[in-house]
Design an enzyme around this catalytic site. Structure first.
Site, mmCIF file in Angstrom:
data_model
loop_
_atom_site.group_PDB
_atom_site.id
_atom_site.type_symbol
_atom_site.label_atom_id
_atom_site.label_comp_id
_atom_site.label_asym_id
_atom_site.label_seq_id
_atom_site.Cartn_x
_atom_site.Cartn_y
_atom_site.Cartn_z
ATOM 1 N N ASP A 1 0.725 -1.205 -0.152
ATOM 2 C CA ASP A 1 -0.078 -0.086 0.142
ATOM 3 C C ASP A 1 1.022 1.344 -0.035
ATOM 4 O OD1 ASP A 1 -2.609 -0.973 0.168
ATOM 5 O OD2 ASP A 1 -2.360 -1.427 1.983
HETATM 6 C C1 BGC Z 1 0.294 1.189 6.408
HETATM 7 C C2 BGC Z 1 -0.234 -0.003 5.604
HETATM 8 C C3 BGC Z 1 -1.666 0.248 5.187
HETATM 9 C C4 BGC Z 1 -2.198 1.545 4.651
HETATM 10 C C5 BGC Z 1 -3.719 1.585 4.415
HETATM 11 C C6 BGC Z 1 -0.135 2.669 5.657
HETATM 12 O O1 BGC Z 1 0.060 3.584 6.373
HETATM 13 O O2 BGC Z 1 1.636 1.160 6.325
HETATM 14 O O3 BGC Z 1 0.286 -1.089 5.945
HETATM 15 O O4 BGC Z 1 -2.103 -0.908 4.669
HETATM 16 O O5 BGC Z 1 -1.748 2.464 5.387
HETATM 17 O O6 BGC Z 1 -4.370 1.725 5.711
HETATM 18 C C1 NOJ Z 2 -1.988 -3.829 5.328
HETATM 19 C C2 NOJ Z 2 -3.019 -4.060 4.529
HETATM 20 O O1 NOJ Z 2 -4.227 -4.384 4.930
HETATM 21 C C3 NOJ Z 2 -2.794 -5.117 3.409
HETATM 22 O O2 NOJ Z 2 -3.661 -5.000 2.421
HETATM 23 C C4 NOJ Z 2 -1.418 -4.481 2.612
HETATM 24 O O3 NOJ Z 2 -1.068 -5.263 1.624
HETATM 25 C C5 NOJ Z 2 -0.453 -4.442 3.625
HETATM 26 N N1 NOJ Z 2 -0.670 -3.593 4.660
HETATM 27 C C6 NOJ Z 2 1.007 -3.880 3.025
HETATM 28 O O4 NOJ Z 2 1.031 -2.565 2.715
#
Ligand code: BGC
Ligand code: NOJ
Length: 811
Positions: free
Chosen positions: A483
Site C-alpha cells: 500500500d
Molecule cells: C500502512 C499500510 C496500510 C495502509 C492503508 C499505511 O500507512 O503502512 O500497512 O495498509 O496505510 O491503511
Molecule cells: C496492510 C493492508 O491491510 C494490506 O492489504 C497490505 O497489503 C499491507 N498493509 C502492505 O502494505
C-alpha cells in the site's frame, strides 16, 4: 522473559503477570456480537460493525494505555480491588488470565477471596455473558460489595469521539429491576438499544458517569465504590454508563455465581415501544432469561467449546514439536478465523473506524479459514465480488454492515482484482462446489447488473491485461500489495492521503513486478479452472497470456541476481543494484519464485540466495534493503517510514511466507523451516519482553535489522500473516494440499525431521497421513500408499464421504 505459558490441553494462553509489555487481547463472538478483551479486562463490544454499532466506549491512545473496559470492583472493608488487577491496580495475592477460543477467564485473589470472571458470547446470541464466581477461601464469613461497570458508546464510534456539542445532550437510559437499558437516539432514527443485567436483585445502580466516578477521579477510584454507596443516578445526556451494586455474604468455603449479561436488541418499527417513550423490553427479557442460571450458562459455554472442537478437528498435526503443533492445531487457525470475522477493522492497532473489509485482505484471509467454515466463505466470496466494477476494477474496501464499497478510498489498487481468483479457487478446491461459479453477482451492488461469478474472474484476469505498461508488465495504479509504494502519488502536501492521491498519472510508466508474478501464478490457476470447466479455448488464451507475462518478467524484470521490484513513473528501475537505496525487495522475489519464473535459468535459486544474503536477519526477512533514509516523492509512503519499520525495511510478516513457499519450490526445506520459525509467535515467546505483543498470534510487523529496536513487534492479530503462514506451513512445508479431485501430499521439510502425522478431514472423509523421512531428505516422495495400496505420484484419490483412510508417504 515470559509473562505466561501455553496450556495446550485447554487451548489457552495463561497470563500470570498482569503487567504484560502491551495489552494482550482476545476476541469474543462468532457471528455478529463481538468484543475485544485484554488481559486486564480492557476493551469494548460492538454489533457487526465496529464503527456504526459500537455498544461500549473505548478510548484508543489513552493514558495509561488500555483504560476502560468491562470492570468489576470488589469492596471488602476499606479494600477496593479488581480481579483484572486494573484499573485499581491494588496488589493482588493471585492473578491469572486465560485467553481461550472466543472466551477469556480472568481470576484475581485478594484477602482469601477469589473472584473469577468468565467472559464469552454464546453461539447465535447477541449478548456477552460475564459470569463472576466469588469464593471465600478463608475461615471467616465475608460480606463484600460488588460493583459492575461498562460505559456506553453513543453507537457511532467516530462521532462519539468528536461531536461533543451534540453528544453531551443526547444520552438516555432506563432502569428496571436489575437491568440498565441504554436507548440513546432510539426515539428518532434507531431501532436498537443495549442493556446490562445481572441475575440477582441489586442494592443500587448508577448510570451517570460523573456521579459514579466523581468529577475528578479516574477509573481507579470511583467515588461510589470508595463510599460503598450507589447513588441510583439516572443519566440525562453527558456520559451514560451502567453499574450495578450487589451485596454478597459468603460463609467460609462458600462460593457464589453472579451472571451479568451485556446485550443488544433490534426491534421492528411496530414493536419498538411499550408505551410512549418507554422501550419494549420483552426481547431483552427473553435474552436475559436464556442465560439467567448457572446451568444455562454452563451449557452455552460447552456449546462454544464443542463448536471449536469441530472447527479445529479438520486439520491436526502431530509433529512431536509442541511449539509447532500448538500453532498449527490451535492458534494459527484461531487467528485465521478472527481475521475472517474482522478483516482489518478492530484490534488494539485498528480503531474500528477507519477500515472496513479489504478486497485484497478478505480474499487472502480465505486461504487460511476456508477449510473451517466453507459455507461462510462462500457467502464472503459473493459479498466481495459484488463490489467489483464492470471493467474488473474493484473497491479497495467495503463496510461489513452495508456490504457496500467504500467511496472514500475508492479503487485503483491494481493487484486487488486478482485476489478474487485465488479466493474463489481455494473455496472450490476445498469443497468441490463448482456451483458457486454460476451464482449471479452484481457490479457495485447494483441490482439488475448480475452476471455469473465466473465472469467476474475473467474480468479480474483481463483487468491486468488491459492495464499493461511499456514493458508489457502490469501498471501498478495507486499501489499493489504494498500500500505504501505509491508511484503516481507525488505528494508534497501532508494533508493528502498517500493511498488515494494520484497527482501524476498521465503517461505513467509505473509497473509492478509483484503483480506480474501474481498474474503468472493466479493466471495459471485461472487457466486450470477453465480446463476443469471444459472451457479449453479460454484456458489456452489464459496460458498464452501467462507465457507472455513470464517472458516479459525474464526480459525486463531480472536484475542479474534478483527480480526488480517495479518501474517508477518515469520508467526508472526500483529494487535494482543501480539504486542507491531500496536495491532489493521481498515482494517481487517472493511472487516470482513462488511462480517458479526462470527456474531452469537459475533465477529462482539466485533470487532466493540474494534474499537470504541481503534481507534475512535474526528476527525474520525485511521487506527491502537498504532502507530509504529520505523522502522520495516519486515512491510515496514507503519512504515516509523511519528505516526498519513497516513497509520501509520492517519485517512484514505477511510476506515472509512468500519466500518460504519460494524455498519449497526449490526443495530447500531447511531454509523454509528456518524462516518459518523465526517469525512464528510460539518460538518468540521466550523473548516476549522484546517482542511486546501476544506470543500466541502473529503480528503484522516486527522491527527489522535497521530499526532502532530490532525484534519489537506491532500490529498483532489482524493481518494477512495469519492466512499466509497457515497456508505455507500446511500446504507447502507439511505439504497437504487440496485439489479439485484429490488431496496432494508433497512435503518440503528440514532433513532432520524424522516424520509427522496429519489428520485431514476433506470432502467428508478423514485421512490419517503419516509422513516418514528415514533418509533425512527434504523433498520428493519415494512412495505413497493409501490403505495399504501403493499409489503412483503424490495424490490421494478422493474417498467416499464418511470413510476413514490411512495414508503412508515416504520421502
Ligand atoms: C500502512 C499500510 C496500510 C495502509 C492503508 C499505511 O500507512 O503502512 O500497512 O495498509 O496505510 O491503511
Ligand atoms: C496492510 C493492508 O491491510 C494490506 O492489504 C497490505 O497489503 C499491507 N498493509 C502492505 O502494505
Amino acid at each position: 522473559m515470559q509473562y505466561g505459558h501455553f496450556d495446550d490441553k485447554r487451548r489457552e494462553y495463561v497470563i500470570t503477570d498482569p503487567k504484560t509489555p502491551w495489552p494482550w487481547i482476545n476476541y469474543l463472538g462468532t457471528e455478529d456480537f463481538f468484543s475485544l478483551i485484554s488481559n486486564t479486562a480492557g476493551g469494548y463490544s460492538f454489533y457487526k460493525d465496529a464503527r456504526f454499532r459500537r455498544i461500549t466506549r473505548y478510548r484508543y491512545n489513552n493514558v495509561p494505555m488500555d483504560s476502560g473496559g468491562k470492570y468489576f470492583y470488589i469492596k471488602e472493608g476499606k479494600d477496593v480491588w479488581n480481579p483484572s488487577w486494573k484499573p485499581c491496580k491494588t496488589p493482588l495475592d493471585g492473578y491469572e488470565c486465560r485467553h481461550g477460543m472466543n472466551y477469556t477467564i480472568i481470576k484475581g485473589i485478594k484477602n482469601e477471596l477469589e473472584a473469577k470472571v468468565l467472559y464469552f458470547v454464546p453461539l447465535k446470541t447477541k449478548a456477552e455473558v460475564q459470569r463472576l464466581t466469588l469464593r471465600n477461601q478463608g475461615t471467616k464469613t465475608k460480606i463484600i460489595q460488588v460493583f459492575s461497570f461498562v460505559e456506553w458508546c453513543l453507537w457511532n464510534a467516530a462521532t462519539d469521539m468528536e461531536n461533543f456539542q451534540r453528544n453531551f445532550s443526547t444520552g438516555e437510559v432506563e432502569t428496571e429491576d436489575s437491568v440498565i437499558y441504554h436507548k440513546t437516539e432510539y426515539k428518532e432514527r434507531r431501532n436498537h438499544y443495549a442493556f446490562y443485567s445481572v441475575n440477582e436483585p441489586v442494592k443500587g445502580f448508577d448510570t451517570d458517569r460523573e456521579t459514579f466516578f466523581g468529577l475528578y477521579n479516574g477509573f481507579d477510584e470511583p467515588q461510589v465504590v470508595l463510599d460503598g454507596t450507589p447513588r441510583n443516578s439516572v443519566a440525562h445526556g453527558w456520559s451514560p454508563i451502567a453499574s450495578h451494586c450487589l451485596e454478597v455474604k459468603l460463609a467460609p468455603g462458600q462460593s457464589k455465581d453472579l451472571i451479568f449479561l451485556l446485550g443488544y436488541v433490534e426491534s421492528p418499527d411496530e414493536q419498538k415501544w411499550e408505551r410512549q417513550n418507554v422501550i419494549n423490553k420483552l426481547p431483552a427479557k427473553a435474552l436475559i432469561e436464556a442465560f439467567d442460571t448457572e446451568e444455562k450458562v454452563t451449557k452455552a459455554f460447552e456449546q462454544l467449546r464443542a463448536y471449536w472442537d469441530k472447527l479445529l478437528s479438520i486439520f491436526t498435526l502431530q509433529s512431536g514439536e509442541p511449539k509447532l503443533d500448538r500453532m498449527v492445531n490451535i492458534w494459527n487457525q484461531y487467528q485465521c478465523m478472527i481475521n475472517f470475522l474482522f478483516s482489518r477493522s478492530a484490534s488494539f492497532f485498528e480503531s474500528g473506524i477507519g477500515r472496513g473489509m479489504g478486497f485484497r485482505d478478505s480474499n487472502q484471509d480465505l486461504i487460511g479459514f476456508v477449510h473451517q467454515i466453507p459455507e461462510r466463505a462462500r457467502e464472503r466470496i459473493l459479498d466481495i465480488a459484488s463490489t467489483q466494477f464492470p471493467d474488473g476494477g474493484c473497491y479497495h474496501q467495503y463496510q461489513p454492515l452495508t456490504k457496500k464499497g467504500n467511496n472514500e478510498i475508492g479503487q485503483g489498487f491494481n493487484d486487488d482484482p486478482l485476489w478474487l481468483i485465488i479466493g474463489t479457487i481455494s473455496y472450490i478446491k476445498e469443497t468441490g462446489d463448482f456451483s458457486l461459479l454460476n451464482e449471479p453477482v452484481p457490479f457495485d451492488n447494483t441490482p439488475g447488473t448480475e452476471v455469473p461469478l465466473f465472469q467476474h474472474l475473467t474480468l479480474s484476469f483481463d483487468h491486468v491485461l488491459n492495464l499493461l505498461g511499456p514493458h508489457g508488465l502490469p501498471l501498478i495504479g495507486r499501489a499493489d500489495w504494498n500500500d505504501c509504494l505509491n508511484l503516481n502519488c507525488f505528494s508534497n502536501d501532508p494533508d493528502e492521503s498517500f493511498q488515494t492521491t494520484e497527482n501524476k498519472t498521465e503517461g505513467s510508466q509505473a509497473e509492478s513486478l509483484m503483480i506480474a508474478g501474481q498474474f503468472v501464478l493466479y493466471g495459471r490457476e485461472y487457466a486450470g479452472l477453465c480446463l476443469q470447466l471444459g472451457k479449453n479455448g479460454e484456458a489456452r488464451r489464459a496460458q498464452r497470456q501467462v507465457y507472455a507475462m513470464t517472458e516479459a518478467i525474464k526480459t525486463y524484470g531480472w536484475d542479474g541476481e534478483w527480480f526488480l521490484r517495479a518501474y517508477d513513473y518515469f520508467g526508472n528501475k526500483i529494487g535494482s543494484k543501480e539504486n542507491e537505496e531500496g536495491q532489493i525487495f521481498i515482494e517481487s522475489n517472493g511472487w516470482c519464485t513462488m511462480a517458479g519464473i526462470g527456474m531452469e535459468e537459475g533465477m529462482v535459486s539466485k533470487a532466493l540466495d540474494a534474499v537470504k544474503k541481503r534481507l534475512d536477519c535474526e528476527h525474520g526477512i525485511v521487506l527491502n534493503n537498504p532502507p530509504y533514509t529520505r523522502y522520495y516523492i516519486e515512491y510515496g509512503e514507503i519512504s515516509s517510514y523511519p528505516a526498519g519499520y513497516k513497509e520501509n525495511a520492517g519485517i512484514f510478516c505477511h510476506n515472509n511466507p512468500w519466500i518460504i513457499i519460494g524455498e519449497t519450490m526449490q526443495g530447500r526445506g531447511d531454509r523454509a523451516w528456518e524462516y518459518f520459525r523465526k517469525i512464528c509467535p510460539s518460538y518468540t515467546e521466550a523473548h516476549s519482553d522484546l517482542h511486546k505483543v501476544e506470543p500466541y498470534v502473529y503480528a503484522q510487523m516486527i522491527a527489522g535489522k535497521d530499526a532502532f529496536r530490532p525484534g519489537e513487534a506491532k500490529n498483532s492479530w489482524l493481518t494477512g500473516t495469519a492466512a499466509w503462514n497457515y497456508y505455507a506451513i500446511s500446504q507447502y512445508i507439511l505439504g497437504i494440499k487440496p485439489d479439485y479431485e484429490s488431496l496432494e501430499v508433497n512435503p518440503c521439510i528440514p532433513p532432520d525431521w524424522k516424520g509427522y502425522t496429519v489428520t485431514r478431514k476433506f470432502r467428508g472423509a478423514t485421512y490419517h497421513i503419516r509422513v516418514n523421512n528415514p533418509d533425512g531428505r527434504m523433498k520428493g516422495l519415494r512412495s505413497l500408499t493409501v490403505d495399504g495400496e501403493p499409489v503412483q505420484g503424490n495424490r490421494i484419490p478422493l474417498k467416499p464421504a464418511g470413510s476413514v483412510c490411512h495414508v503412508v508417504a515416504e520421502l
